[in-house]
Design a protein around this motif. Structure first.
Motif, PDB file in Angstrom:
ATOM      1  N   LYS A 116       5.633 -20.690 -32.244  1.00 29.35           N
ATOM      2  CA  LYS A 116       7.042 -21.091 -32.204  1.00 29.35           C
ATOM      3  C   LYS A 116       7.354 -22.185 -33.214  1.00 29.35           C
ATOM      4  O   LYS A 116       8.474 -22.279 -33.727  1.00 29.35           O
ATOM      5  CB  LYS A 116       7.378 -21.583 -30.786  1.00 29.35           C
ATOM      6  CG  LYS A 116       8.833 -21.922 -30.546  1.00 29.35           C
ATOM      7  CD  LYS A 116       9.686 -20.689 -30.456  1.00 29.35           C
ATOM      8  CE  LYS A 116      11.110 -21.047 -30.054  1.00 29.35           C
ATOM      9  NZ  LYS A 116      11.992 -19.837 -30.016  1.00 29.35           N
ATOM     10  N   GLU A 117       6.361 -23.019 -33.512  1.00 28.84           N
ATOM     11  CA  GLU A 117       6.583 -24.159 -34.415  1.00 28.84           C
ATOM     12  C   GLU A 117       6.988 -23.733 -35.822  1.00 28.84           C
ATOM     13  O   GLU A 117       7.503 -24.548 -36.593  1.00 28.84           O
ATOM     14  CB  GLU A 117       5.308 -25.011 -34.487  1.00 28.84           C
ATOM     15  CG  GLU A 117       4.998 -25.798 -33.228  1.00 28.84           C
ATOM     16  CD  GLU A 117       4.336 -24.964 -32.135  1.00 28.84           C
ATOM     17  OE1 GLU A 117       4.009 -25.521 -31.082  1.00 28.84           O
ATOM     18  OE2 GLU A 117       4.133 -23.747 -32.345  1.00 28.84           O
TER      19      GLU A 117
ATOM     20  N   GLU B  40       9.245 -21.391 -36.516  1.00 29.40           N
ATOM     21  CA  GLU B  40      10.614 -20.870 -36.547  1.00 29.40           C
ATOM     22  C   GLU B  40      11.613 -21.790 -37.253  1.00 29.40           C
ATOM     23  O   GLU B  40      12.533 -21.301 -37.931  1.00 29.40           O
ATOM     24  CB  GLU B  40      11.090 -20.553 -35.129  1.00 29.40           C
ATOM     25  CG  GLU B  40      12.385 -19.772 -35.107  1.00 29.40           C
ATOM     26  CD  GLU B  40      12.745 -19.264 -33.724  1.00 29.40           C
ATOM     27  OE1 GLU B  40      13.638 -18.403 -33.627  1.00 29.40           O
ATOM     28  OE2 GLU B  40      12.128 -19.721 -32.729  1.00 29.40           O
ATOM     29  N   PRO B  41      11.499 -23.122 -37.137  1.00 28.78           N
ATOM     30  CA  PRO B  41      12.491 -23.980 -37.797  1.00 28.78           C
ATOM     31  C   PRO B  41      12.315 -24.113 -39.312  1.00 28.78           C
ATOM     32  O   PRO B  41      13.167 -24.727 -39.970  1.00 28.78           O
ATOM     33  CB  PRO B  41      12.269 -25.347 -37.122  1.00 28.78           C
ATOM     34  CG  PRO B  41      11.456 -25.078 -35.909  1.00 28.78           C
ATOM     35  CD  PRO B  41      10.620 -23.892 -36.252  1.00 28.78           C
ATOM     36  N   ILE B  42      11.238 -23.600 -39.883  1.00 29.13           N
ATOM     37  CA  ILE B  42      10.990 -23.779 -41.315  1.00 29.13           C
ATOM     38  C   ILE B  42      11.989 -22.956 -42.125  1.00 29.13           C
ATOM     39  O   ILE B  42      12.016 -21.724 -42.021  1.00 29.13           O
ATOM     40  CB  ILE B  42       9.556 -23.371 -41.685  1.00 29.13           C
ATOM     41  CG1 ILE B  42       8.546 -24.178 -40.876  1.00 29.13           C
ATOM     42  CG2 ILE B  42       9.309 -23.563 -43.184  1.00 29.13           C
ATOM     43  CD1 ILE B  42       7.097 -23.773 -41.103  1.00 29.13           C
ATOM     44  N   PRO B  43      12.826 -23.620 -42.935  1.00 26.28           N
ATOM     45  CA  PRO B  43      13.854 -22.902 -43.695  1.00 26.28           C
ATOM     46  C   PRO B  43      13.259 -21.848 -44.635  1.00 26.28           C
ATOM     47  O   PRO B  43      12.156 -22.023 -45.163  1.00 26.28           O
ATOM     48  CB  PRO B  43      14.522 -24.024 -44.501  1.00 26.28           C
ATOM     49  CG  PRO B  43      14.176 -25.283 -43.791  1.00 26.28           C
ATOM     50  CD  PRO B  43      12.823 -25.060 -43.193  1.00 26.28           C
TER      51      PRO B  43
ATOM     52  N   SER C 190      11.132 -18.775 -42.221  1.00 25.04           N
ATOM     53  CA  SER C 190      11.474 -18.106 -40.967  1.00 25.04           C
ATOM     54  C   SER C 190      12.473 -16.977 -41.191  1.00 25.04           C
ATOM     55  O   SER C 190      12.462 -15.971 -40.481  1.00 25.04           O
ATOM     56  CB  SER C 190      12.041 -19.110 -39.950  1.00 25.04           C
ATOM     57  OG  SER C 190      13.237 -19.696 -40.424  1.00 25.04           O
ATOM     58  N   SER C 191      13.316 -17.117 -42.226  1.00 27.65           N
ATOM     59  CA  SER C 191      14.272 -16.044 -42.543  1.00 27.65           C
ATOM     60  C   SER C 191      13.536 -14.782 -42.964  1.00 27.65           C
ATOM     61  O   SER C 191      13.845 -13.676 -42.496  1.00 27.65           O
ATOM     62  CB  SER C 191      15.220 -16.497 -43.667  1.00 27.65           C
ATOM     63  OG  SER C 191      15.998 -17.608 -43.256  1.00 27.65           O
TER      64      SER C 191
ATOM     65  N   LYS D  55      11.736 -13.217 -39.934  1.00 31.75           N
ATOM     66  CA  LYS D  55      12.636 -12.457 -39.077  1.00 31.75           C
ATOM     67  C   LYS D  55      13.001 -11.117 -39.724  1.00 31.75           C
ATOM     68  O   LYS D  55      13.137 -10.104 -39.034  1.00 31.75           O
ATOM     69  CB  LYS D  55      13.886 -13.275 -38.779  1.00 31.75           C
ATOM     70  CG  LYS D  55      13.617 -14.470 -37.870  1.00 31.75           C
ATOM     71  CD  LYS D  55      14.825 -15.368 -37.722  1.00 31.75           C
ATOM     72  CE  LYS D  55      14.509 -16.582 -36.859  1.00 31.75           C
ATOM     73  NZ  LYS D  55      15.648 -17.528 -36.758  1.00 31.75           N
TER      74      LYS D  55
ATOM     75  N   ASP E 186       6.114 -19.116 -27.928  1.00 26.79           N
ATOM     76  CA  ASP E 186       5.991 -20.469 -27.396  1.00 26.79           C
ATOM     77  C   ASP E 186       4.785 -20.502 -26.468  1.00 26.79           C
ATOM     78  O   ASP E 186       4.827 -19.996 -25.341  1.00 26.79           O
ATOM     79  CB  ASP E 186       7.263 -20.851 -26.636  1.00 26.79           C
ATOM     80  CG  ASP E 186       7.296 -22.320 -26.242  1.00 26.79           C
ATOM     81  OD1 ASP E 186       6.212 -22.941 -26.182  1.00 26.79           O
ATOM     82  OD2 ASP E 186       8.395 -22.849 -25.999  1.00 26.79           O
TER      83      ASP E 186
END
Length: 246
Positions: free
Chosen positions: A102-103, A105-108, A111-112, A115, A123
């Motif tokens: 999960k950690e 996912e916030p990486i710009p 993560s795009s 996905k 998580d």
């Protein structure tokens, strides 16, 4: 350090320069989701091949013909290195989503792309959220998207790669609930590329072997109950065989 710096330049450079590509892929996806998915897959595979070439590693692939091309599969592998993702992703014949922590996912940008590639974020601290991720993975497999997961749950830092961490049995619900076969992957010596002498990247001999498909419904009742352990034993036997080459 030269290889490490070059890899960083390639990865960061791609993420920044790919911003317009992400937009183009998004537009393509509005008209043809399949075309966009395959295009994204091939683009990232090309970048990963470039990074692997920079490492100068001797990569031997065994048994890739065991991977079915007409159905989704659940890839299961041992996990020693960040490079395990690159080593296996470049060989995916069709859409494959990796289960990541999960950690990430916030990486710009990163993560795009993840996905776009059907990757899922797990998580590990929230059982309820983790189960939701597994259920999503089951749906993906039912829709023809293969899933790759390293069921040790994290990179194994034990001294010997034969000393694997226990496999989380919950990961195998992706296969039992979707009906897809399991493809065991044994990755030998991948930590020698990077982790064994962090932060340097050095050429290493690496073996990636794909075992024969495991069909859970064809196993004995006892082996079905211990599907994770059964798959781990299959991978361990392959690892033991290849350790003789080092």
């Amino acid at each position: 350090m030269f290889r490490f710096i070059l890899v960083c330049i390639v990865v960061v450079g791609f993420l920044i320069l790919s911003i317009p590509i992400l937009l183009v892929e998004w537009v393509i996806g509005k008209f043809n989701r399949r075309a966009k998915d395959i295009s994204s897959l091939r683009i990232v595979q090309a970048v990963f091949r470039c990074v692997l070439k920079i490492t100068g590693s001797d990569i031997q692939i065994i048994g890739h013909e065991n991977v079915p091309h007409d159905t989704a599969v659940l890839y299961i592998g041992n996990h020693r290195s960040f490079f395990d993702i690159l080593l296996t992703y470049v060989l995916c014949p069709d859409l494959t989503g990796y289960v990541a922590k999960k950690e990430m996912e916030p990486i710009p940008l990163l993560s795009s792309w993840m996905k776009y590639l059907h990757c899922l974020f797990l998580d590990r601290k929230d059982i309820k959220a983790g189960m939701k991720t597994i259920l999503t993975a089951i749906d993906e497999a039912k829709n023809g998207v293969s899933i790759c997961i390293f069921p040790e749950g994290t990179r194994n830092k034990n001294e010997s790669e034969l000393d694997m961490l226990p496999f989380h049995e919950g990961s195998f619900k992706i296969a039992t609930k979707s009906g897809c076969p399991i493809i065991p992957m044994a990755i030998t010596n991948s930590a020698e590329i990077f982790e064994a002498h962090f932060p340097k990247i050095k050429p290493a001999k690496v073996i990636v072997e794909y075992g024969k498909p495991i069909y859970p419904d064809q196993l004995s009742k006892e082996d079905k109950k211990r599907l994770g352990a059964y798959t781990q034993e299959t991978i361990l036997n392959m690892l033991k065989k290849h350790r003789e080459d080092f």
